[in-house]
Design an enzyme around this catalytic site. Structure first.
Site, PDB file in Angstrom:
ATOM      1  N   ASP A   1      83.395  13.516  47.895  1.00 51.95           N
ATOM      2  CA  ASP A   1      82.610  14.591  48.504  1.00 51.95           C
ATOM      3  C   ASP A   1      81.988  14.074  49.801  1.00 51.95           C
ATOM      4  OD1 ASP A   1      81.587  17.148  48.650  1.00 51.95           O
ATOM      5  OD2 ASP A   1      79.810  16.696  47.446  1.00 51.95           O
TER       6      ASP A   1
ATOM      7  N   HIS B   1      73.510  21.359  57.286  1.00 57.15           N
ATOM      8  CA  HIS B   1      73.102  21.065  55.902  1.00 57.15           C
ATOM      9  C   HIS B   1      72.353  19.739  55.830  1.00 57.15           C
ATOM     10  CE1 HIS B   1      73.161  20.561  51.579  1.00 57.15           C
ATOM     11  NE2 HIS B   1      73.838  19.432  51.703  1.00 57.15           N
TER      12      HIS B   1
ATOM     13  N   GLU C   1      81.462  24.814  49.503  1.00 57.87           N
ATOM     14  CA  GLU C   1      82.283  23.798  50.149  1.00 57.87           C
ATOM     15  C   GLU C   1      83.745  24.242  50.205  1.00 57.87           C
ATOM     16  OE1 GLU C   1      81.660  19.791  48.844  1.00 57.87           O
ATOM     17  OE2 GLU C   1      79.565  20.136  48.289  1.00 57.87           O
TER      18      GLU C   1
ATOM     19  N   GLN D   1      69.086  15.231  40.039  1.00 60.25           N
ATOM     20  CA  GLN D   1      69.517  14.415  41.173  1.00 60.25           C
ATOM     21  C   GLN D   1      68.350  13.702  41.852  1.00 60.25           C
ATOM     22  OE1 GLN D   1      71.933  16.643  43.977  1.00 60.25           O
ATOM     23  NE2 GLN D   1      71.835  15.022  45.505  1.00 60.25           N
TER      24      GLN D   1
ATOM     25  N   TYR E   1      68.780   9.570  41.982  1.00 61.80           N
ATOM     26  CA  TYR E   1      69.753   9.248  43.033  1.00 61.80           C
ATOM     27  C   TYR E   1      69.474   7.981  43.828  1.00 61.80           C
ATOM     28  CZ  TYR E   1      67.503  10.513  47.444  1.00 61.80           C
ATOM     29  OH  TYR E   1      66.713  10.530  48.562  1.00 61.80           O
TER      30      TYR E   1
ATOM     31  N   LYS F   1      75.405  15.995  39.488  1.00 59.22           N
ATOM     32  CA  LYS F   1      76.629  16.607  40.009  1.00 59.22           C
ATOM     33  C   LYS F   1      77.762  16.664  38.982  1.00 59.22           C
ATOM     34  CE  LYS F   1      75.545  16.682  44.571  1.00 59.22           C
ATOM     35  NZ  LYS F   1      75.618  17.894  45.410  1.00 59.22           N
TER      36      LYS F   1
ATOM     37  N   SER G   1      82.299  20.928  38.504  1.00 52.81           N
ATOM     38  CA  SER G   1      82.553  21.438  39.850  1.00 52.81           C
ATOM     39  C   SER G   1      83.681  22.445  39.703  1.00 52.81           C
ATOM     40  CB  SER G   1      82.994  20.323  40.805  1.00 52.81           C
ATOM     41  OG  SER G   1      82.247  19.153  40.618  1.00 52.81           O
TER      42      SER G   1
END
Lengths: 423, 423
Positions: free
Chosen positions: A134, A141, A209, A248, A252, A261, A265
């Site tokens: 990713d 963003h 995305e 997250q 993270y 994540k 997906s």
């Protein structure tokens, strides 16, 4: 010779106005029906064209295709034949579907079998994904996130304009559109405590995305230059990188996103080819400072593709949450692939390379709830009068995308997923 | 019944003193020879036992094994039969190799064919790895890194003792011991400049890790509890997580390591089973603060496994750089798998889950050059008089590991890789 994406082409298959799948598109996917196990197909209007049937009945003769190449659960072996072979197949399919060519259309019995109404098929994952990366390639963003969580005056970290930042994601949990996703549970640290708690995520989000799929492989140690990169890219799918912001945020540092994540997906089922998107090339944003030579490129490497996110709650119809465009990407796919392999990292057929959330310059073009609600400071209103800051159980999030010009619309179909209660 | 790891067992195959592969070990791997394409085997002394031959000649009858299960490029399908079936097969192989059981040993012609000298085989990757995760579970390592790059007084980030921090790595670039690795090139920002440069890495390092391989799969949304986790773990391999410190340092904020890692990782070829390591269980470090209930566990979940790193340069013999132990791990494998799936992330057969660098309390037990040289502040001396801060072209790094008790040594064999010049 007329190219397969020429606006002049007409198909003998009826294409409803506004369809994502005119004869100029012809994306590849894997489907099954009540009678057929997983096989490869091409979308045309409101039908799926069964490639196994076409191949077995001689319609693809002369292309040198291996026996059984479409009679598989995934498109990997077909894509491994390379971008030029995929192009030849798509061009032949274009001929078969053209109104001015009789090769298929006069064989009405074959047409009736090979064309399956979309309502009768279930779409499956198009490829087995050996690796998923990713990127984080939208400046808007990255700036929004940096402004929210760090410093609005120095929103971008020093490396951001020098290299396309990326991280590895989890391939196992990538699912096809239509698959429900359980709300993830996990550790969250609330503001009023030093200790984490274990609970279902309270800040569940989508990320808008686009992802490209590779059709080539390299050896360990080898690099792909920007001018060769498109030989390794067969096409694109929509990609919803569901994100649990609270999980997250706690997990993270220092090694990046993980459980926030990898609970799921969602991708759209049709691989829209780079060839179909050729007419929609455009310049990307200017890059300052100048990039290092291995990231330099020539020509138009961005694509003008409208991208939308819609939400459908249990009591409300679809409503548009945002509208963005793939052309906003600061780093293009050629640069992404060149960077990914500059150290000798090898790529494999079917790898998925996602763009990162694609936000545009205006608030209505932000590609996540995190940005749209500015981490909960604003509220979104749905048609049923309910409000959203993050996603609730029962909400369906739908990504759509299309490029449109000269009366031709190259669409992706839906990338849809419903959030259901944590197990 | 005598268990396959009982110290009392003797084999009719001669086991040299100090061998990693006595009858109590019996690890699984994939090998090929001049005459055989990739097939499954078991290590015994200085031989590889050909499982295809045993299976085809009836020596594994009664175990309900599918035809051709060992005649494959990878062990995934075999491992997918589950931990109990792998155990049954290992116990049967133990019987076949026992000195007091005649089943195989009296058939000298079969023995001569099924036992292949290790010098005649090439070991291959034991599994196709669908997903690879790297944890960061050694407190000493995390503390060393945090002290060097952040603050010695607050070396561990606030989340570290609450959850086993991890990130997703690249599966495609995991190679088997003996594979040369090209020095990676990439972006590096030197201290005396604001701008990055493109060059071969100048801070190339190893990381001493152990990795477990999964033999089960879960559905998306499902979690594995700590007390079930070992049902999903078939065994371990040594793992060298080669790291380009300079590339990593410039790229890693905010999404974690990427090109600093994915140019290559090396594993040892033999999957040493959890069953073989059973006698070496030990208590792990005490965990304070108390972990959340989903991370709690009972019993001895750490393993006393000595781990070493050796370097062999072009002009110098092997020299030991460090000696650590798997028992130092703060987070055990049960906790790692429970955490990884707590959000519903699905696991697949053949997944590789690495420990992160395993450092012990003393400087001689640090598992990376970064720590051993304290980011270049100290120098290591090789037997040829040369010095090292990081790895030079031509250097071979060898990881070794073994558990030893009651005269039985359960070893892993070498995990070796040579760094060669950038392409």
């Amino acid at each position: 010779m007329i190219k397969a994406n020429d606006p002049v082409l007409k198909s003998w298959v009826e294409i409803p106005k506004g369809s994502d799948f005119p004869i100029q598109n012809l994306p590849f996917g894997i489907f099954k029906t009540k009678y057929l196990s997983a096989v490869a197909g091409v979308a045309i209007g409101e039908y799926v064209l069964d490639l196994v049937y076409l191949h077995e009945h001689g319609y693809l003769d002369g292309l040198g295709l291996p026996a059984g190449i479409f009679n598989q659960k995934y498109l990997n072996d077909f894509f491994a034949l390379g971008r030029m072979k995929v192009r030849e197949v798509r061009e032949r399919i274009s001929e078969l579907l053209r109104d001015d060519i009789d090769d298929l259309k006069i064989h009405t019995a074959d047409c009736a079998i090979a064309l399956i109404p979309m309502g009768e098929v279930q779409m499956l994952l198009p490829v087995k994904i050996p690796n998923y990366t990713d990127f984080y390639s939208s400046e808007e963003h990255a700036t929004n996130v940096g402004s929210m969580f760090r410093d609005p005056k120095n929103a971008l970290l020093p490396n951001w304009k020098h290299l396309p930042v990326a991280y590895h994601g989890r391939a196992s949990s990538i699912v096809v559109s239509g698959t429900d996703i359980h709300r993830p549970k996990g550790q969250v640290k609330l503001d009023d405590s030093d200790q984490p708690v274990y609970c279902p995520s309270r800040k569940l989000d989508f990320e808008l995305e686009l992802a490209f799929i590779s059709c080539g492989e390299t050896k360990l140690g080898q690099s792909v230059h920007t001018h060769q990169a498109e030989n390794y890219i067969v096409g694109f799918v929509l990609f919803n990188d569901w994100s649990a912001r609270d999980i997250q945020q706690w997990e993270y540092a220092p090694l990046g996103p993980f459980l926030g994540k990898n609970f799921g997906s969602t991708i759209s089922p049709w691989v829209v080819t780079l060839d179909a998107l050729e007419p929609f090339r455009t310049q990307g944003p200017e890059q300052h400072p100048h990039v290092l030579p291995y990231l330099s490129f020539e020509g138009e490497k961005n694509f003008d593709i409208v991208l939308e996110v819609l939400m459908k709650s249990e009591h409300a119809d679809e409503t548009t949450l945002c509208r963005s465009n793939f052309k906003y990407m600061y780093w293009n796919v050629n640069q992404q692939l060149a960077h990914h392999t500059v150290n000798g990292c090898n790529i494999q057929v079917g790898d998925l390379y996602a763009s990162g959330t694609i936000s545009g310059p205006s608030p209505g073009s932000y590609g996540s709830l995190l940005e749209l609600t500015w981490n909960g400071q604003k509220t979104l209103h749905l048609p049923d009068g309910s409000e959203r800051i993050f996603i609730q159980d029962g909400d369906t999030v739908i990504l759509r995308g299309y490029a449109e010009k000269s009366g031709v619309r190259i669409g992706f179909g839906d990338c849809s997923g419903k959030i259901i209660a944590a197990l």
